[in-house]
Motif scaffolding. Structure first.
Motif, PDB file in Angstrom:
ATOM      1  N   TYR A   8      86.313  58.305 -14.594  1.00 25.37           N
ATOM      2  CA  TYR A   8      85.733  59.443 -15.307  1.00 25.37           C
ATOM      3  C   TYR A   8      86.168  59.507 -16.774  1.00 25.37           C
ATOM      4  O   TYR A   8      86.140  60.562 -17.399  1.00 25.37           O
ATOM      5  CB  TYR A   8      86.074  60.747 -14.572  1.00 25.37           C
ATOM      6  N   ALA A   9      86.589  58.368 -17.317  1.00 25.83           N
ATOM      7  CA  ALA A   9      87.040  58.311 -18.705  1.00 25.83           C
ATOM      8  C   ALA A   9      85.922  58.735 -19.654  1.00 25.83           C
ATOM      9  O   ALA A   9      84.756  58.452 -19.414  1.00 25.83           O
ATOM     10  CB  ALA A   9      87.489  56.893 -19.040  1.00 25.83           C
ATOM     11  N   GLU A  10      86.300  59.433 -20.726  1.00 22.20           N
ATOM     12  CA  GLU A  10      85.311  59.891 -21.701  1.00 22.20           C
ATOM     13  C   GLU A  10      85.321  59.003 -22.939  1.00 22.20           C
ATOM     14  O   GLU A  10      86.360  58.473 -23.335  1.00 22.20           O
ATOM     15  CB  GLU A  10      85.595  61.348 -22.099  1.00 22.20           C
ATOM     16  N   CYS A  11      84.158  58.903 -23.559  1.00 23.59           N
ATOM     17  CA  CYS A  11      84.019  58.067 -24.754  1.00 23.59           C
ATOM     18  C   CYS A  11      84.576  58.797 -25.980  1.00 23.59           C
ATOM     19  O   CYS A  11      84.575  60.013 -26.048  1.00 23.59           O
ATOM     20  CB  CYS A  11      82.544  57.733 -24.961  1.00 23.59           C
ATOM     21  N   CYS A  12      85.039  58.012 -26.961  1.00 24.05           N
ATOM     22  CA  CYS A  12      85.595  58.588 -28.185  1.00 24.05           C
ATOM     23  C   CYS A  12      84.506  58.814 -29.237  1.00 24.05           C
ATOM     24  O   CYS A  12      84.789  59.305 -30.329  1.00 24.05           O
ATOM     25  CB  CYS A  12      86.680  57.687 -28.754  1.00 24.05           C
ATOM     26  N   GLY A  13      83.261  58.433 -28.930  1.00 22.33           N
ATOM     27  CA  GLY A  13      82.163  58.632 -29.875  1.00 22.33           C
ATOM     28  C   GLY A  13      81.739  57.357 -30.594  1.00 22.33           C
ATOM     29  O   GLY A  13      80.746  57.338 -31.306  1.00 22.33           O
ATOM     30  N   PRO A  20      76.549  61.324 -36.404  1.00 28.09           N
ATOM     31  CA  PRO A  20      77.953  61.550 -36.729  1.00 28.09           C
ATOM     32  C   PRO A  20      78.453  62.949 -36.336  1.00 28.09           C
ATOM     33  O   PRO A  20      79.597  63.088 -35.910  1.00 28.09           O
ATOM     34  CB  PRO A  20      78.003  61.397 -38.259  1.00 28.09           C
ATOM     35  N   ASP A  21      77.595  63.948 -36.433  1.00 27.49           N
ATOM     36  CA  ASP A  21      78.028  65.303 -36.075  1.00 27.49           C
ATOM     37  C   ASP A  21      78.364  65.399 -34.596  1.00 27.49           C
ATOM     38  O   ASP A  21      79.370  66.003 -34.210  1.00 27.49           O
ATOM     39  CB  ASP A  21      76.933  66.324 -36.404  1.00 27.49           C
ATOM     40  N   LEU A  22      77.517  64.795 -33.773  1.00 33.58           N
ATOM     41  CA  LEU A  22      77.766  64.806 -32.333  1.00 33.58           C
ATOM     42  C   LEU A  22      79.065  64.060 -32.022  1.00 33.58           C
ATOM     43  O   LEU A  22      79.863  64.502 -31.203  1.00 33.58           O
ATOM     44  CB  LEU A  22      76.588  64.169 -31.595  1.00 33.58           C
ATOM     45  N   ALA A  23      79.275  62.936 -32.721  1.00 29.44           N
ATOM     46  CA  ALA A  23      80.493  62.154 -32.481  1.00 29.44           C
ATOM     47  C   ALA A  23      81.739  62.998 -32.775  1.00 29.44           C
ATOM     48  O   ALA A  23      82.755  62.866 -32.107  1.00 29.44           O
ATOM     49  CB  ALA A  23      80.480  60.889 -33.335  1.00 29.44           C
TER      50      ALA A  23
END
Ligand SMILES: [Zn+2]
Lengths: 757, 70
Positions: A567-572, A582-585
């Protein structure tokens, strides 16, 4: 993707599946919306929801035995919602006015010889469809068995009023009929196109019942006594009669006529326990206030598991089923704006949704396919990925890429491929690791610098990816196909999908197996660090274990995040989200940084840098293991900017070549003495606008040699521009003996031309 | 983008080569095969076009996005 594939993909998202209550209801009342209206005291709206599906809501609303209740998810956190009592509370309020407009008259007449709720429901449905309906009632008044119920439970005036609706629709009633007499019923068939007989009429011969215009149906056991099941039975009979008279299939599309198991998933893990509201007066049921309070316990069942876990899915305001339709429409557009481009390009392709989804809906597959389709059709917005693709091009150019056997070796058993971003972030650690590998491993450890081409893969640039990857494979083949040691989990994923798995090994597995460097001073933190697994390791549990082992070996206490492993999340950075949105990231990295208040430790250079860029103190595991420089607080290390990241790679290659292979690479073309003075404010502008110092140098070089620039006599600043790649860069600067001072920089993509004179 | 995109501050700049203050003149913007005419600050002598930060990051970025999604 064609319509058929779309429907297959769509069907995997279960958000629009009915909740348990509606699925369990024999007539599928929209219970969830009904309760939502009750909770807000919107009684008229609640009434209207019942009316949509429920025949005689004034009657059935009072006597419905609510078989749905048994399936209510609330049971798992207290008690089921008292749905039956809510129906009663609703129909006791003033019914909103309604005008029933039946369909145009059909020249067909139907006889109904059932006076129970089933027959009345069939009459209710068929009269609305425009049929001429006659009910044959055994008793002296229509609805005798309803009128036999106690008046307190079902007021007789109300029954007469509700049944009056049938008369207003032109239904006729013939009283005192011999509905049990087969001879009487046979005679009816001479005058009527179809006949509905009751289930309990045991006296009828099977010969009679099997006639094609005779419809019957019914239940044994308790269901025969259940009011809502009776209503359902009448409804199905009405549907069958209608289909028979319309000459259409009796069975097509009727799988969900009765209760069915729903696929909707509703997570009740974090739902607070609450039992049902008890009415003050048991006899008369809920007061409106009590009903509202009880309805407030409804969980409003829905899935949205992936949306809750992903800022990207949340950001676009909907859920995958809707998104897949939007993406499909986007790719089918011939002319006009493609409104889902941003949706397609913003996904980090990390696959968390698929890991979470009960049905494994994979948004990343959908988005990657759509990107490839856009690239093929020449419809991919250039700006979405250009910066990252140019950076990839830099990494694969002579300025960074190289492939060498270990000095003093003619062949390599291994080759270390640190990946472009570790070199961009921590060139010194790359040197340390390479030295350690040479020391520990025998058979020669070669070195390859370059990019794994993930940016091209993520951008949907299949051709570019294939081309670049084959160039890499060629250089690797020249080294004799040694086993590749990978320090980056994105590289690991890309190589695993494109090379034989036996050819790669992660650095973490090597370090775990061959041991840590002897002479290193591990600088560890006494307080536990929170371990962040990079999203590209999602299904690499062995690799994740290696990292945990290493932390234990250096005695570094650590804690697990809830968003760990699968369930690791991405860093963008993944999927080039950072480029396209970029704003979402920024939202994504803040969310990841907020998972724990502890400092983080991770094993991906980009995750490390993005977290650091979001002011989250984070160390790379290499910062802990290879700390020869006595760096005291590696967690506070700033994220190197875009220009620095290229400079670091350039210098790393140069240093390694001269230190290890005694090659002097002084052909750095930008070493022509241009000195730029850049304040920290302007640095920030360059970072935000993704403008590289090397680009600025080129713009200045052009302006100063050509004289093509503007001059402002008020500020005495120069301004100039130059088109590089697909972008025109603008630069405001002054010149002095100490070089050039930069005041501002910006860019645009439109090509500008004035009138030549 | 048919309007005039020259502000008074823009016209305080001089073309360095020609040593003349900029004036408002016709220019063409091209993106993804689309041509747009606009009135911009230009050198009246050599035609060198000046794009301000406000224009580049505002209206131009907006139109670029629209054209890219077309
Ligand atoms: Zn000029």
């Amino acid at each position: 993707m064609d319509q058929k594939e779309l429907r297959l993909i769509e069907s995997k998202c279960i958000q629009e599946e009915p909740p348990e209550c509606t699925a369990a209801c024999p007539i599928h009342i929209d219970v969830r919306t009904f309760i939502a209206n009750v909770a807000r005291g919107k009684w008229e709206e609640a009434w209207k929801i019942l009316r949509k599906t429920m025949p005689f809501p004034g009657i059935l609303g009072r006597i419905c035995d609510a078989p749905c209740k048994e399936y209510c998810k609330r049971k798992g956190a207290g008690q089921a919602i008292e749905i039956g009592m809510l129906e009663q509370a609703c129909v006791k309020t003033q019914a909103p006015k309604q005008r029933i407009i039946p369909l145009p008259k059909k020249e067909k007449c139907i006889a109904i010889a059932v006076s129970k709720l089933s027959g009345l429901t069939a009459a209710w449905d068929l009269s609305r469809k425009g049929y001429e309906v006659t009910i044959f009632e055994a008793g002296g008044e229509l609805g005798e068995n309803l009128l036999s119920m106690p008046d307190e439970m079902l007021p007789h005036d109300l029954v007469r009023e509700e049944l009056g609706i049938l008369f207003s629709l032109g239904v006729e009633a013939v009283l005192n009929s011999s509905v049990d007499d087969e001879k009487f019923l046979s005679d009816l068939l001479n005058r009527f196109d179809a006949l509905y007989v009751g289930p309990d009429d045991g006296g009828l011969s099977s010969n009679f019942l099997e006639r094609e215009n005779v419809f019957s149906g019914g239940f044994s056991h308790y269901k025969a006594k259940s009011p809502v099941w009776q209503a359902a039975e009448g409804r199905w009979a009405a549907t069958s009669i209608d289909r028979y008279l319309q000459k259409v299939s009796q069975t097509a599309g009727r799988e969900k006529d009765g209760p069915f198991p729903t696929r909707l998933y509703t997570n009740i893990d974090n739902v607070a326990f609450a039992t049902a509201v008890k009415p003050l007066d048991d006899e008369s049921g809920y007061t409106p206030q009590e009903a509202m309070q009880e309805a407030g316990r409804c969980l409003h069942c829905e899935c949205l598991e992936c949306v809750k876990a992903c800022s990207y899915l949340e950001k676009f305001g909907s859920y995958p089923r809707k998104y897949s339709r939007e993406i499909y429409n986007n790719s089918s557009i011939v002319m006009g704006p493609r409104q889902a481009n941003k949706l397609v390009n913003s996904c980090s392709l990390c696959g968390l949704c698929e890991a979470i989804c009960p049905e494994n809906f994979a948004m990343q597959t959908l988005c990657l396919e759509a990107r490839r389709d856009m690239v093929q059709k020449g419809k991919m917005p250039v700006s979405a990925h250009e910066f990252a693709l140019l950076d990839m091009q830099f990494s694969n150019s002579d300025r960074f890429a190289m492939a060498q056997h270990e000095t003093g070796h003619e062949s390599s058993a291994y080759v270390f491929f640190p990946g472009c971003q570790l070199c961009a972030s921590s060139p010194d650690k790359v040197k340390n690791v390479y030295a350690h590998l040479r020391e520990t491993l025998s058979g020669g450890v070669g070195l390859m610098l370059g990019c794994c081409n993930a940016p091209a893969f993520w951008a949907g640039e299949e051709e570019l990816f294939e081309k670049q990857f084959s160039i890499f494979s060629g250089k690797w083949a020249d080294l004799g196909r040694p086993q590749i040691i990978l320090a980056c989990s994105t590289c690991y994923k890309i190589f695993k999908e494109n090379l034989n798995k036996a050819n790669i090994v992660s650095l973490w597995s090597i370090l775990d197996e061959t041991g840590l460097p002897r002479d290193c001073t591990v600088i560890k933190s006494d307080v536990p660090l929170a371990l962040h697994d990079p999203c590209t390791t999602r299904y690499e549990s062995a690799l994740q274990n290696n990292v945990r082992n290493l932390l234990q070996k250096i005695d570094q206490p650590f804690l697990e995040l809830t968003a760990k492993r699968e369930y690791a999340e991405c860093c963008g950075y993944g999927g080039l989200m950072q480029n396209a949105n970029p704003d979402l990231a920024k939202t994504v990295i803040k969310r990841l940084a907020g998972k724990s208040s502890a400092d983080y430790v991770t094993y991906c250079a980009v995750c490390r840098d993005n977290l650091a860029g979001a002011e989250k103190r984070t160390v790379h595991i290499l910062d802990l293991i290879f700390n020869k420089d006595g760096e005291s607080v590696p967690a506070a290390r700033k994220r190197p900017g875009w220009s620095q990241r290229q400079e670091n790679r350039l210098r790393l290659k140069h240093d390694l070549l001269s230190d290890l292979w005694a090659k002097d690479e002084t052909n750095r073309k930008d070493n022509d003495g241009i000195v730029l003075n850049i304040s920290s404010e302007v640095w920030q502008i360059l970072e935000d606008r993704r403008i590289l110092v090397t680009d600025l140098e080129e713009v200045i070089r052009h302006a100063e040699t050509s004289g093509q620039k503007f001059f402002n006599p008020d500020t005495r600043h120069f301004k100039t521009s130059l088109k590089l790649y697909n972008t025109t860069f603008w630069l405001e600067y002054t010149t002095s003996d100490n070089g050039f001072t930069i005041y501002n920089a910006y860019s645009h993509r439109m090509v500008v031309s004035g009138k030549e004179k | 983008m048919k309007n005039n995109y020259a502000s008074p501050e823009d016209l305080r700049w001089k073309c360095y080569k020609c040593n003349i203050f900029l004036s408002v003149g016709p220019a063409t913007l091209i993106y993804m095969g689309n041509k747009i005419k606009a009135q911009l600050p230009v050198c009246p002598q050599c035609g060198f076009v000046f794009i301000s930060e406000e224009l580049a990051l505002g209206k131009m970025a907006e139109v670029e996005q629209i054209l890219e999604d077309k």
